[in-house]
Each structure stands twice: as structure tokens, then as C-alpha cells.
Scaffold this active site. Structure first.
Site, PDB file in Angstrom:
ATOM      1  N   GLN A 260      -7.159 -21.053 -33.474  1.00 46.32           N
ATOM      2  CA  GLN A 260      -8.321 -21.610 -32.800  1.00 46.32           C
ATOM      3  C   GLN A 260      -7.919 -22.582 -31.703  1.00 46.32           C
ATOM      4  OE1 GLN A 260     -10.283 -19.084 -34.113  1.00 46.32           O
ATOM      5  NE2 GLN A 260     -11.714 -20.599 -33.349  1.00 46.32           N
ATOM      6  N   HIS A 263      -7.560 -21.474 -27.939  1.00 38.64           N
ATOM      7  CA  HIS A 263      -8.705 -21.121 -27.098  1.00 38.64           C
ATOM      8  C   HIS A 263      -8.832 -22.042 -25.893  1.00 38.64           C
ATOM      9  CE1 HIS A 263     -10.962 -17.762 -28.701  1.00 38.64           C
ATOM     10  NE2 HIS A 263     -10.730 -18.179 -29.920  1.00 38.64           N
ATOM     11  N   GLU A 327     -17.711 -24.652 -37.281  1.00 41.69           N
ATOM     12  CA  GLU A 327     -18.001 -23.279 -36.858  1.00 41.69           C
ATOM     13  C   GLU A 327     -17.332 -22.289 -37.814  1.00 41.69           C
ATOM     14  OE1 GLU A 327     -17.286 -20.471 -32.892  1.00 41.69           O
ATOM     15  OE2 GLU A 327     -16.007 -22.224 -33.252  1.00 41.69           O
ATOM     16  N   HIS A 328     -16.043 -22.496 -38.071  1.00 38.27           N
ATOM     17  CA  HIS A 328     -15.288 -21.656 -39.001  1.00 38.27           C
ATOM     18  C   HIS A 328     -14.760 -22.531 -40.131  1.00 38.27           C
ATOM     19  CE1 HIS A 328     -14.638 -19.842 -34.920  1.00 38.27           C
ATOM     20  NE2 HIS A 328     -15.054 -18.766 -35.564  1.00 38.27           N
ATOM     21  N   ASP A 361     -13.194 -12.773 -35.786  1.00 37.30           N
ATOM     22  CA  ASP A 361     -13.361 -12.774 -34.332  1.00 37.30           C
ATOM     23  C   ASP A 361     -13.502 -11.365 -33.774  1.00 37.30           C
ATOM     24  OD1 ASP A 361     -13.376 -15.461 -33.831  1.00 37.30           O
ATOM     25  OD2 ASP A 361     -11.266 -15.598 -33.254  1.00 37.30           O
ATOM     26  N   HIS A 420     -64.068 -24.433 -35.135  1.00 31.77           N
ATOM     27  CA  HIS A 420     -63.348 -23.584 -36.084  1.00 31.77           C
ATOM     28  C   HIS A 420     -64.289 -23.133 -37.204  1.00 31.77           C
ATOM     29  CE1 HIS A 420     -59.730 -24.878 -34.066  1.00 31.77           C
ATOM     30  NE2 HIS A 420     -58.947 -24.252 -34.932  1.00 31.77           N
TER      31      HIS A 420
END
Length: 436
Positions: A260, A263, A327-328, A361, A420
Site C-alpha cells: 500500500q 501507491h 480502508e483495508h 485490488d 395533509h
């Protein structure tokens, strides 16, 4: 890269240890993204061409990928590469097709029929990052569920290379997954183009896909404007948290963190472990493995944001994970499925030593477009239903109206909304007149 003893940290130090790099400049990024979006709204295609030259270093003659470019991309990939994309499309299709919801129809009271059915979002804009690493896998993850959902208009934006062409693998993945129109625009300006439309790029109802901090900020900005476009979820700079016990292999854990971290410079990779010995071994492995990897310059920056946290127990590690909401989340512990019930906030979970995150991924099946920045506390990863809308239906018989009419009028009275009540009473009176 720092090894920290969680038990000795103050509240402020714990907060600093878990702070995401991309969020330190959130106010500036939001302001800059808004400026880019407004520039595209004012200038349309001309602004897109200028911004592409400014950020990508290329002056394009046309924004849309031509048929000749698609054909050249097809030729440039090897049979093995074509096959890998097709296998990934197959697994992703299988997982998302299984999510198709069944229509719902139920009688909530005698004579009151309530239903719900799904319809596709009409026009979707898919964003595929292509900065330091183009992501054909994202093209697959976005285009496959959009096709299954039946979205009529499916367009894609991805940044061009300095040669003026889009990444070949992204184009092939898009075509294989059912996207016919792709535009060579990246960053916040691509989000603006799909949200508001230009002469070349049609306006979309909803935008999808991960991106850098500016892309995420632009999606949030456009989603807050009724004239803009809705967004899938806040999917920004990537992050991973590994929870590992003394049984974990240090080389596996280090590889997961580096996967990761490569990235981008602002990616975040965290280890939380009750084993000081493992933390020390992982630190050595990270330095050793990083020397063999091609993206060493990026890793030199992102490794400074790594944190190896030692804690008193796995229970504490899960408490940290649920607060951080990664996230992971990778569980490299003995009996990992036993700990799954403790997970309350994560985009995606990977169980055990033989479940590396890169399978998620690329080709496991579930979507890799996931909430970041802690949004996993409230958001889920992308799924088929994100490309659909749920519409409810109510149908009452005269008996159904008589059964619930008085209830509705009473509640209308509590709210002071006599119109109403009148809309119900006029019908009840008509039924009473007919019955007499």
C-alpha cells in the site's frame, strides 16, 4: 517509520500517530479543488485542455479517446495480459451479479400494498486514476457493476500520459467491461467535467472511483451542489492497517505494508501488534524489502508515515482499528475468523496469512473502491446497489384507506398540517357517501 508503544502515548500522541498524511492539508486541498471545478464550469473544454497541459504536461488535440487509440491499445497488450483482465472481470462480475436485489412486495396492513424495486442510475461517470501508476483494475471495478446495473450512459475519465495517449491497459479494461466512451482528463478537472458537463463530456448523475486528495475534495464539492452530481463514497488516498500476533510472518506483514505504501507519498501503512519482537522484525524486513522495489523514491516518503504500534492485547488492537476505520484491514493472527466479529469499521477485511490485499485490488471479486480517511465508520465499499436507486410504491384499496386514514389524520394534527389531513378526509368522505 516509527515503532511506538501505544501504552505509553498520551491522548494527543495517539491521535498524532493515527493522523492521515493527506488530511493535514485538507483545507488547502478543498480550496484548490473548488477553484479547479469552478474553472471548468466557466471554461468547459478550453479549461480542460489548459488544465491538462498544466498538470499532465501535454497539449491534447482532442479529449475523447478515438477508435484508433482503442485498437492500438488492444494490440499493445500480450495475450497473457488480455487473459488476466478477462479473469478479473469474471470474478468481479460473479461477486457483483450475486448482489442483485429481489423486488420487495408486502402488505403492511389489510388493503395496503407496499413495494420496492431498483432502477439503474441513468448516467454514471467513472474515474480511473492514472498518476504515477495507472489502474486498469479500477476500470474493471467500476465498469463491471455499472454494466450489471444497466446504467444507460457509462463514461470514463483517466489522465493522459505525456505522449497524449491514455494508458493502454485502462482502455482495454474499459472496453472489455462495457465502457465505450473514455476521455483523457484526470484530477479534479475530470470530476468537474463529469459533474457539470462540457461540450465534449456529457453530464453525469453520479460519479464513482478513487483518487488523490484533490479528486476526493472535488467529488465532495460537486456532490454538495444540486447542479452537480452525486458521489459514490469518499475514496481518497489509500491506507492499510495490519493486525498481527506473534505467530505472523514478519516478511508477509512487511510486504503487505509496502504494497500500500508504494501507491504514493501520502499513503499510510500501519501495523498494530501485541508482539514487540514481531514489530522489530517487521521493521527490519520493511527496510530490506524496500531496497529491492522499483518505486523506492515513493517509498522513501511514504515509509516516513508508517507506524508500527505495539499494544497490550489483540482486543486493544481491534479497538484501535475500529476507531481508525481503515480502508483495508488485514488480520494476520491465529484463528482470524474468530476475530472478525470484533470488526466494526473497515472498508475490506483480509483474513489470515494467505489473503494478501493485492488479490482484493485485482481479482478476488469484491470491489476495491473503498472508504478512506475514517469514513468506513459510516460508509461501505462500492457495490452493485451504488449504481442503482430504490423506488418505493404504495397502493391502497378503499379498505386500506379506511384502516389507516384516521391514523394519518391524527398524525397530521400533531404536526399542524391540516392540508395533509384534508387529502385523506376528502377520500374518507367519498367512501362514506358511496357506502350510504
Amino acid at each position: 517509520m516509527r515503532v511506538l508503544d501505544w501504552t505509553t502515548l498520551s491522548t494527543d500522541e495517539r491521535h498524532a500517530a493515527l493522523e492521515r498524511p493527506a488530511q493535514r492539508h485538507a483545507a488547502r486541498v478543498a480550496r484548490e479543488a473548488a477553484e479547479i471545478v469552478e474553472a471548468v464550469r466557466r471554461g468547459g473544454d478550453a479549461a480542460l485542455l489548459d488544465l491538462t497541459e498544466r498538470f499532465e504536461g501535454v497539449r491534447l488535440g482532442a479529449l475523447e479517446v478515438s477508435e484508433a487509440e482503442f485498437e492500438a491499445a488492444e494490440r499493445s497488450l500480450s495475450p497473457a495480459q488480455h487473459r488476466a483482465l478477462e479473469v478479473a472481470i469474471g470474478t468481479v462480475h460473479a461477486f457483483h451479479a450475486a448482489q442483485s436485489p429481489a423486488p420487495l412486495s408486502i402488505e403492511t396492513a389489510p388493503g395496503v400494498r407496499c413495494e420496492r424495486f431498483s432502477v439503474p442510475v441513468r448516467a454514471v461517470g467513472l474515474y480511473v486514476p492514472a498518476g504515477s501508476a495507472p489502474l486498469p483494475s479500477t476500470a474493471v471495478m467500476l465498469a463491471v457493476p455499472a454494466a450489471i446495473a444497466g446504467c444507460r450512459r457509462r463514461i470514463m475519465c483517466t489522465a493522459p500520459k505525456r505522449s497524449g495517449t491514455a494508458d493502454a491497459a485502462v482502455l482495454v479494461a474499459a472496453r472489455k467491461a462495457g465502457v465505450q466512451r473514455v476521455f483523457k482528463v484526470g484530477g479534479a478537472q475530470a470530476i468537474a467535467a463529469m459533474a457539470y458537463g462540457t461540450t465534449s463530456i456529457p453530464k453525469c448523475d453520479k460519479l464513482y472511483g478513487p483518487g488523490n486528495a484533490w479528486v476526493t475534495a472535488a467529488k465532495l464539492y460537486a456532490a454538495s451542489d444540486p447542479a452537480g452530481a452525486a458521489m459514490d463514497l469518499p475514496a481518497g488516498v489509500t491506507e492499510v492497517m495490519v493486525i498481527a500476533d506473534e505467530n505472523a510472518r514478519a516478511d508477509f506483514v512487511a510486504a503487505d505494508l509496502l504494497a500500500q505504501a508504494e501507491h504514493g507519498a501520502d499513503a499510510q501503512a500501519l501495523l498494530v501488534t501485541p508482539s514487540r519482537a514481531l514489530a522489530a522484525s517487521v521493521e527490519r524486513e520493511i527496510r530490506k524489502q524496500a531496497e529491492t522495489l522499483s518505486r523506492r523514491d515513493i517509498l522513501a516518503s511514504s515509509m516516513r508515515e508508517m507506524r508500527l504500534l505495539t499494544v497490550d492485547s489483540l482486543d486493544t488492537a481491534l479497538d484501535i482499528a475500529n476507531e481508525y476505520a481503515p480502508e483495508h484491514l488485514i488480520l494476520q493472527v491465529r484463528e482470524p475468523r474468530r476475530w472478525l466479529a470484533r470488526v466494526e469499521a473497515a472498508g475490506a477485511v483480509f483474513l489470515g496469512p494467505w489473503s494478501p490485499e493485492p488479490i482484493g485490488d485485482y481479482c478476488g471479486g469484491p470491489n476495491h473502491t473503498l472508504p478512506t480517511y475514517g469514513y468506513a465508520r459510516a460508509y461501505s465499499g462500492l457495490s452493485l446497489e451504488d449504481f442503482q436507486k430504490r423506488i418505493s410504491v404504495q397502493e391502497l384499496t378503499p379498505a386500506g384507506l379506511e384502516a389507516l386514514g384516521e391514523v394519518a389524520c391524527t398524525l397530521a394534527g400533531l404536526e399542524g398540517l391540516d392540508a395533509h389531513a384534508a387529502a385523506v378526509n376528502i377520500r374518507l368522505a367519498a367512501l362514506a357517501e358511496h357506502a350510504s
